[in-house]
Design a protein around this motif. Structure first.
Motif, PDB file in Angstrom:
ATOM      1  N   VAL A  37       0.835  -1.198   0.000  1.00 34.75           N
ATOM      2  CA  VAL A  37       0.000   0.000   0.000  1.00 34.75           C
ATOM      3  C   VAL A  37       0.868   1.246   0.000  1.00 34.75           C
ATOM      4  N   GLY A  38       0.266   2.350  -0.424  1.00 34.93           N
ATOM      5  CA  GLY A  38       0.937   3.633  -0.475  1.00 34.93           C
ATOM      6  C   GLY A  38       0.183   4.534  -1.430  1.00 34.93           C
ATOM      7  N   ALA A  39       0.535   5.793  -1.421  1.00 38.61           N
ATOM      8  CA  ALA A  39      -0.127   6.771  -2.290  1.00 38.61           C
ATOM      9  C   ALA A  39       0.177   6.479  -3.754  1.00 38.61           C
ATOM     10  N   ASN A  40      -0.607   7.064  -4.651  1.00 37.38           N
ATOM     11  CA  ASN A  40      -0.305   6.953  -6.078  1.00 37.38           C
ATOM     12  C   ASN A  40       1.096   7.478  -6.343  1.00 37.38           C
ATOM     13  N   GLY A  41       1.882   6.711  -7.124  1.00 35.38           N
ATOM     14  CA  GLY A  41       3.238   7.129  -7.419  1.00 35.38           C
ATOM     15  C   GLY A  41       4.255   6.800  -6.350  1.00 35.38           C
ATOM     16  N   SER A  42       3.862   5.948  -5.387  1.00 34.88           N
ATOM     17  CA  SER A  42       4.772   5.642  -4.276  1.00 34.88           C
ATOM     18  C   SER A  42       5.695   4.470  -4.571  1.00 34.88           C
ATOM     19  N   GLU A 201      -0.504  -9.363   6.436  1.00 31.35           N
ATOM     20  CA  GLU A 201       0.740  -8.599   6.422  1.00 31.35           C
ATOM     21  C   GLU A 201       0.651  -7.484   5.389  1.00 31.35           C
ATOM     22  N   THR A 202       1.382  -6.398   5.659  1.00 28.61           N
ATOM     23  CA  THR A 202       1.347  -5.235   4.770  1.00 28.61           C
ATOM     24  C   THR A 202       2.729  -4.613   4.677  1.00 28.61           C
ATOM     25  N   LEU A 203       3.073  -4.177   3.466  1.00 27.92           N
ATOM     26  CA  LEU A 203       4.254  -3.355   3.227  1.00 27.92           C
ATOM     27  C   LEU A 203       3.762  -1.970   2.827  1.00 27.92           C
ATOM     28  N   LEU A 204       4.104  -0.970   3.626  1.00 27.97           N
ATOM     29  CA  LEU A 204       3.728   0.421   3.370  1.00 27.97           C
ATOM     30  C   LEU A 204       4.919   1.133   2.761  1.00 27.97           C
ATOM     31  N   VAL A 205       4.728   1.698   1.558  1.00 29.83           N
ATOM     32  CA  VAL A 205       5.830   2.345   0.851  1.00 29.83           C
ATOM     33  C   VAL A 205       5.480   3.793   0.523  1.00 29.83           C
ATOM     34  N   GLU A 222       0.508   6.774  12.971  1.00 31.80           N
ATOM     35  CA  GLU A 222       1.868   7.308  12.913  1.00 31.80           C
ATOM     36  C   GLU A 222       2.557   6.925  11.611  1.00 31.80           C
ATOM     37  N   ASN A 223       2.445   5.657  11.224  1.00 33.72           N
ATOM     38  CA  ASN A 223       3.092   5.219   9.985  1.00 33.72           C
ATOM     39  C   ASN A 223       2.449   5.838   8.760  1.00 33.72           C
ATOM     40  N   LEU A 224       1.109   5.967   8.766  1.00 31.06           N
ATOM     41  CA  LEU A 224       0.435   6.569   7.617  1.00 31.06           C
ATOM     42  C   LEU A 224       0.817   8.043   7.465  1.00 31.06           C
ATOM     43  N   LEU A 225       0.973   8.740   8.586  1.00 30.70           N
ATOM     44  CA  LEU A 225       1.405  10.132   8.531  1.00 30.70           C
ATOM     45  C   LEU A 225       2.839  10.226   8.019  1.00 30.70           C
ATOM     46  N   LYS A 226       3.692   9.331   8.491  1.00 34.36           N
ATOM     47  CA  LYS A 226       5.078   9.322   8.036  1.00 34.36           C
ATOM     48  C   LYS A 226       5.136   9.077   6.530  1.00 34.36           C
ATOM     49  N   ALA A 227       4.335   8.126   6.042  1.00 34.93           N
ATOM     50  CA  ALA A 227       4.318   7.827   4.614  1.00 34.93           C
ATOM     51  C   ALA A 227       3.869   9.042   3.813  1.00 34.93           C
ATOM     52  N   ARG A 228       2.834   9.728   4.297  1.00 37.31           N
ATOM     53  CA  ARG A 228       2.339  10.899   3.591  1.00 37.31           C
ATOM     54  C   ARG A 228       3.412  11.992   3.533  1.00 37.31           C
ATOM     55  N   ARG A 229       4.126  12.196   4.637  1.00 36.31           N
ATOM     56  CA  ARG A 229       5.170  13.230   4.654  1.00 36.31           C
ATOM     57  C   ARG A 229       6.326  12.867   3.726  1.00 36.31           C
ATOM     58  N   PHE A 230       6.730  11.612   3.742  1.00 38.52           N
ATOM     59  CA  PHE A 230       7.803  11.185   2.846  1.00 38.52           C
ATOM     60  C   PHE A 230       7.399  11.396   1.396  1.00 38.52           C
ATOM     61  N   HIS A 231       6.161  11.018   1.068  1.00 37.75           N
ATOM     62  CA  HIS A 231       5.707  11.101  -0.317  1.00 37.75           C
ATOM     63  C   HIS A 231       5.614  12.554  -0.772  1.00 37.75           C
ATOM     64  N   GLU A 232       5.082  13.414   0.074  1.00 41.00           N
ATOM     65  CA  GLU A 232       4.927  14.821  -0.286  1.00 41.00           C
ATOM     66  C   GLU A 232       6.271  15.522  -0.416  1.00 41.00           C
ATOM     67  N   ALA A 233       7.282  15.051   0.320  1.00 43.03           N
ATOM     68  CA  ALA A 233       8.580  15.721   0.318  1.00 43.03           C
ATOM     69  C   ALA A 233       9.467  15.305  -0.832  1.00 43.03           C
ATOM     70  N   TRP A 234       9.062  14.248  -1.576  1.00 45.26           N
ATOM     71  CA  TRP A 234       9.948  13.713  -2.608  1.00 45.26           C
ATOM     72  C   TRP A 234      10.053  14.651  -3.796  1.00 45.26           C
ATOM     73  N   ASP A 235      11.260  14.833  -4.262  1.00 46.39           N
ATOM     74  CA  ASP A 235      11.527  15.690  -5.420  1.00 46.39           C
ATOM     75  C   ASP A 235      11.648  14.811  -6.661  1.00 46.39           C
TER      76      ASP A 235
END
Length: 290
Positions: A37-42, A201-205, A222-235
């Motif tokens: 699982v993860g956002a589009n483009g993750s 089981e789940t892998l969050l990317v 906590e993990n979902l928020l971390k994933a969202r921040r990582f994804h939004e910060a990616w250049d």
């Protein structure tokens, strides 16, 4: 501990030297059922293509245990439904690893195709052109094609998109039966409620692994928020980068009740996190990063 069917060793995958999956380490155990699982483009679909071998690593490695039979179902949008073929032709394509594309089908092959169509609720659809099928019917036919492959490792990329609720429930039940038969199944999914109900089981990317293990633990706020921040910060335009020389942050623990399989690095190209890194520009051919 169950045997690893797929092993990732500091795997980085990408396109034109830009990473889409970054520093993934860990193992997929035989007989496990895992949602990705993860956002589009993750990087979810990219990871699937890396396991299949369609994409070669930029660095690190992805290894499937020798001898494992693999079945891969890409997103339905990648399949040309206008191709002039019948349902039975589509499903029979699953036999080609054993018979070859021009091999003659035996009576047991025809029985296997009929049984697969019955298992997905498409008995009587054998002669239907695939361009007349609804989204749900097409996905059932594609699952029937997977069934006749009799694979050890099954990869399904967004199999529940654009299908009705009844079809989703039927396909989830079929996936559950595959796991009970000892098959290893990886599924890219978006519906987190469905993942919580049906996937142990789940892998969050988020271009990098955020968490991997028991679904309830991985899909924490906590993990979902971390994933969202990582994804939004990616250049998107940054070149691929090497791990920091100053230690590691953002470690992901793969919790399967045994030792940690590895770690990941939390990279923020906008400098929003304290993990520093150096960027390495690719020089022509792909190269490993020290």
């Amino acid at each position: 501990m169950a045997e690893a069917v797929v092993t990732f060793n500091d795997l980085t995958l990408g396109y034109d030297s830009h990473p889409a999956v970054h520093h993934l380490s860990g193992a997929v155990r035989r007989g496990s059922l895992t949602a990705i699982v993860g956002a589009n483009g993750s990087g979810k679909s990219t990871l699937m293509k890396g396991i299949v071998g369609i994409l070669k690593p930029i660095s690190g490695s992805c290894a499937v245990v020798p001898g494992a039979k693999l079945a891969y179902l890409p997103q339905q949008s990648e399949i040309d439904q206008s191709f002039p073929a019948r349902v039975v032709d589509l499903v029979s394509l699953g036999l080609w690893p054993r018979r070859g594309l021009l091999g003659r089908h035996r009576p047991e092959d025809r029985q296997a195709v009929a049984a697969a169509l019955d298992s997905v609720g498409l008995s009587g659809f054998e002669s239907r052109p695939i361009d007349t099928l609804s989204g749900g019917q097409m996905q059932r036919a594609l699952f029937a094609r997977v069934l006749v492959q009799n694979a050890d490792l099954i990869l399904l990329d967004e199999p529940f998109n654009a299908v009705d609720t009844r079809t989703v429930n039927d396909l989830v039940a079929l996936i559950g039966r595959w796991q009970l038969e000892g098959r290893t199944v990886l599924v890219v999914a978006h519906d987190l409620d469905l993942v919580r109900r049906s996937f142990p089981e789940t892998l969050l990317v988020a271009r990098q692994p955020v968490a991997w293990g028991a679904t309830d633990s991985v899909l924490s706020e906590e993990n979902l928020l971390k994933a969202r921040r990582f994804h939004e910060a990616w250049d998107e335009n940054a070149p691929w980068c090497a791990p920091s020389d100053h230690g590691h942050e953002g470690h992901v623990h793969q919790d399967h009740g045994h030792d940690d399989h590895g770690h990941s690095h939390a990279h923020d190209h906008h400098g929003n996190h304290s993990h520093s890194h150096r960027q390495v520009k690719p020089a022509g051919r792909q190269r490993d990063v020290a």
